[in-house]
Design a protein around this motif. Structure first.
Motif, short mmCIF file in Angstrom:
data_model
loop_
_atom_site.label_atom_id
_atom_site.label_comp_id
_atom_site.label_asym_id
_atom_site.label_seq_id
_atom_site.Cartn_x
_atom_site.Cartn_y
_atom_site.Cartn_z
N HIS A 206 -64.65 -21.27 -3.13
CA HIS A 206 -66.08 -21.50 -2.88
C HIS A 206 -66.86 -20.21 -3.06
CE1 HIS A 206 -65.32 -25.43 -1.06
NE2 HIS A 206 -64.22 -24.87 -0.59
N PHE A 207 -68.08 -20.34 -3.55
CA PHE A 207 -68.99 -19.20 -3.66
C PHE A 207 -70.37 -19.63 -3.20
CE2 PHE A 207 -65.72 -18.48 -6.82
CZ PHE A 207 -65.47 -17.12 -6.75
N THR A 208 -71.13 -18.68 -2.62
CA THR A 208 -72.53 -18.93 -2.32
C THR A 208 -73.34 -17.72 -2.78
OG1 THR A 208 -74.09 -19.65 -0.61
CG2 THR A 208 -72.42 -18.02 0.06
N ARG A 209 -74.68 -17.74 -2.61
CA ARG A 209 -75.49 -16.62 -3.04
C ARG A 209 -75.09 -15.33 -2.32
NH1 ARG A 209 -79.24 -20.87 -4.20
NH2 ARG A 209 -79.28 -21.41 -2.01
N PRO A 210 -75.24 -14.17 -2.92
CA PRO A 210 -75.83 -13.91 -4.25
C PRO A 210 -74.84 -14.12 -5.40
CG PRO A 210 -75.20 -11.84 -3.23
CD PRO A 210 -74.90 -12.93 -2.21
N ALA A 211 -75.39 -14.32 -6.60
CA ALA A 211 -74.56 -14.56 -7.78
C ALA A 211 -73.75 -13.32 -8.15
CB ALA A 211 -75.44 -15.00 -8.97
N VAL A 212 -74.30 -12.14 -7.81
CA VAL A 212 -73.53 -10.90 -7.99
C VAL A 212 -73.53 -10.15 -6.66
CG1 VAL A 212 -73.26 -8.77 -9.31
CG2 VAL A 212 -74.30 -10.77 -10.41
N PHE A 213 -72.36 -9.85 -6.14
CA PHE A 213 -72.23 -9.11 -4.89
C PHE A 213 -71.30 -7.92 -5.15
CE2 PHE A 213 -69.61 -8.51 -1.01
CZ PHE A 213 -70.60 -7.93 -0.21
N ARG A 214 -71.82 -6.71 -4.97
CA ARG A 214 -71.08 -5.48 -5.24
C ARG A 214 -70.47 -5.47 -6.63
NH1 ARG A 214 -68.05 -3.75 0.40
NH2 ARG A 214 -69.94 -3.73 1.66
N ASN B 40 -68.92 -11.04 -9.79
CA ASN B 40 -69.69 -12.20 -10.24
C ASN B 40 -69.12 -13.53 -9.74
OD1 ASN B 40 -71.44 -10.63 -11.81
ND2 ASN B 40 -69.96 -10.64 -13.52
N VAL B 41 -70.02 -14.45 -9.49
CA VAL B 41 -69.62 -15.85 -9.30
C VAL B 41 -69.25 -16.39 -10.68
CG1 VAL B 41 -70.48 -18.14 -8.65
CG2 VAL B 41 -71.14 -16.14 -7.30
N PRO B 42 -68.16 -17.17 -10.79
CA PRO B 42 -67.78 -17.71 -12.11
C PRO B 42 -68.95 -18.44 -12.78
CG PRO B 42 -66.05 -18.14 -10.52
CD PRO B 42 -67.20 -17.56 -9.75
N ASP B 43 -69.16 -18.14 -14.08
CA ASP B 43 -70.29 -18.70 -14.84
C ASP B 43 -70.37 -20.23 -14.73
OD1 ASP B 43 -71.27 -16.32 -15.67
OD2 ASP B 43 -70.15 -16.31 -17.59
N VAL B 44 -69.23 -20.86 -14.77
CA VAL B 44 -69.21 -22.33 -14.79
C VAL B 44 -69.98 -22.91 -13.59
CG1 VAL B 44 -66.92 -22.34 -13.71
CG2 VAL B 44 -67.74 -24.39 -14.85
N LEU C 95 -54.86 -15.57 -9.65
CA LEU C 95 -55.49 -16.71 -9.00
C LEU C 95 -56.82 -17.13 -9.60
CD1 LEU C 95 -54.44 -18.45 -6.86
CD2 LEU C 95 -55.87 -17.24 -5.22
N GLU C 96 -57.74 -16.22 -9.81
CA GLU C 96 -59.09 -16.63 -10.23
C GLU C 96 -59.23 -16.62 -11.76
OE1 GLU C 96 -60.21 -17.71 -7.62
OE2 GLU C 96 -59.38 -16.42 -6.08
N ASP C 97 -58.11 -16.46 -12.48
CA ASP C 97 -58.20 -16.41 -13.94
C ASP C 97 -58.68 -17.74 -14.51
OD1 ASP C 97 -57.33 -13.89 -13.79
OD2 ASP C 97 -55.33 -14.25 -14.60
#
Ligand code: 6GU
Length: 267
Positions: free
Chosen positions: A197-205, A208-212, A265-267
């Motif tokens: 799961h991801f929430t805002r912000p789209a970029v943190f440090r 990136n949140v996955p583009d999809v 994992l996140e690949d």
């Protein structure tokens, strides 16, 4: 009508339950009367001057054993004889609690089963929290109808296990969670580990949140989430594939993983 569940909990430590039952979702479910928890203090059912609830084991050895008299008196005093609903002993010797058991108990508690006798089925569940080294065997043999453990480790008593069971069962009752899809997407609900799961912000440090997930393409998002759930399960809990429900597409994706042992994992 709103489904509701009543738990009668028999314990030597009722104070353990209060703070958690006054928190968040449990509190709200109780305020809306979807959940009722009645705490029964076993010590109040003793008849001796010192309110003794435990004694040394016959045959010697260490540890203390919960005496049968106060437990029988408490359970029969509250639930009748024989008990009017299932009585579950929380013990490390019980069958292991899983999401499937939670669903089964939610069904029992709500009489959701569609078999013919479901109308006479119990609306209530009673939980007996074991303490000390154990409970006199006659309690198991002649009072308890089921025994549940929450995992392969030892706690000092069944109280935390009872709270775990109550929490897992209550959140399955329609209307308890704010978002009705909440309980459906969960880890284990589908037999798989949940996707990330991801929430805002789209970029943190700089991460990136996955583009999809920002694409707005819900078919792609659903497919990505399913693949992430499959990937995580494959990496962390491959044992779950023995019982998970998989589509042909899922199987193809898993087959594609076989050649990629080093996958992160996140690949
Ligand atoms: Cl239900 N009780 C205790 N005492 N220990 C446990 C447990 C229960 N489940 C796992 N460990």
């Amino acid at each position: 009508m709103q489904k509701a569940v009543i738990f009668d909990v028999f314990t030597l430590f009722p104070e353990v339950f209060e703070p958690y039952l006054h928190t968040s979702i449990m509190q709200r479910a109780r305020q809306r009367e979807i959940l009722t928890v009645r705490l029964h203090y076993i010590r109040q059912w003793t008849t001796d001057r010192h309110h003794v609830t435990d004694d040394e084991p016959y045959g010697g050895g260490g540890g203390m054993v919960m005496k049968p008299e106060p437990v029988f008196a408490a359970v029969e005093g509250v639930l009748g004889s024989p008990p009017a609903c299932p009585l579950i002993l929380l013990t490390p010797q019980g069958r292991v609690f899983t999401q499937a058991v939670a669903r089964e108990l939610a069904g029992v508690a709500l009489r959701l089963e569609d078999d013919a006798q479901s109308d006479e089925g119990p609306r209530r569940l009673a939980l007996l929290c074991g303490r000390y080294e154990g409970v006199d065997e006659r309690v198991r043999q002649h009072l308890v109808s089921d025994e549940i453990s929450i995992g392969d480790y030892v706690l000092t008593g069944g109280e935390l296990a009872a709270l775990v069971l109550i929490d897992a069962v209550v959140r399955l009752i329609p209307g308890v969670l704010g978002d009705p899809s909440g309980a459906i997407d969960d880890s284990h609900a589908s037999g798989l580990i949940e996707y990330p799961h991801f929430t805002r912000p789209a970029v943190f440090r700089g991460w990136n949140v996955p583009d999809v997930l920002l694409s707005g393409d819900h078919a792609r998002i659903d497919r990505w989430r399913r693949e992430q759930a499959l990937l995580r399960t494959w990496q962390r809990r491959p044992d779950l594939f023995e019982t998970a429900l998989l589509s042909e597409e899922d199987r193809e994706f898993l087959a594609s993983l076989q050649g990629n042992e080093g996958l992160r994992l996140e690949d």
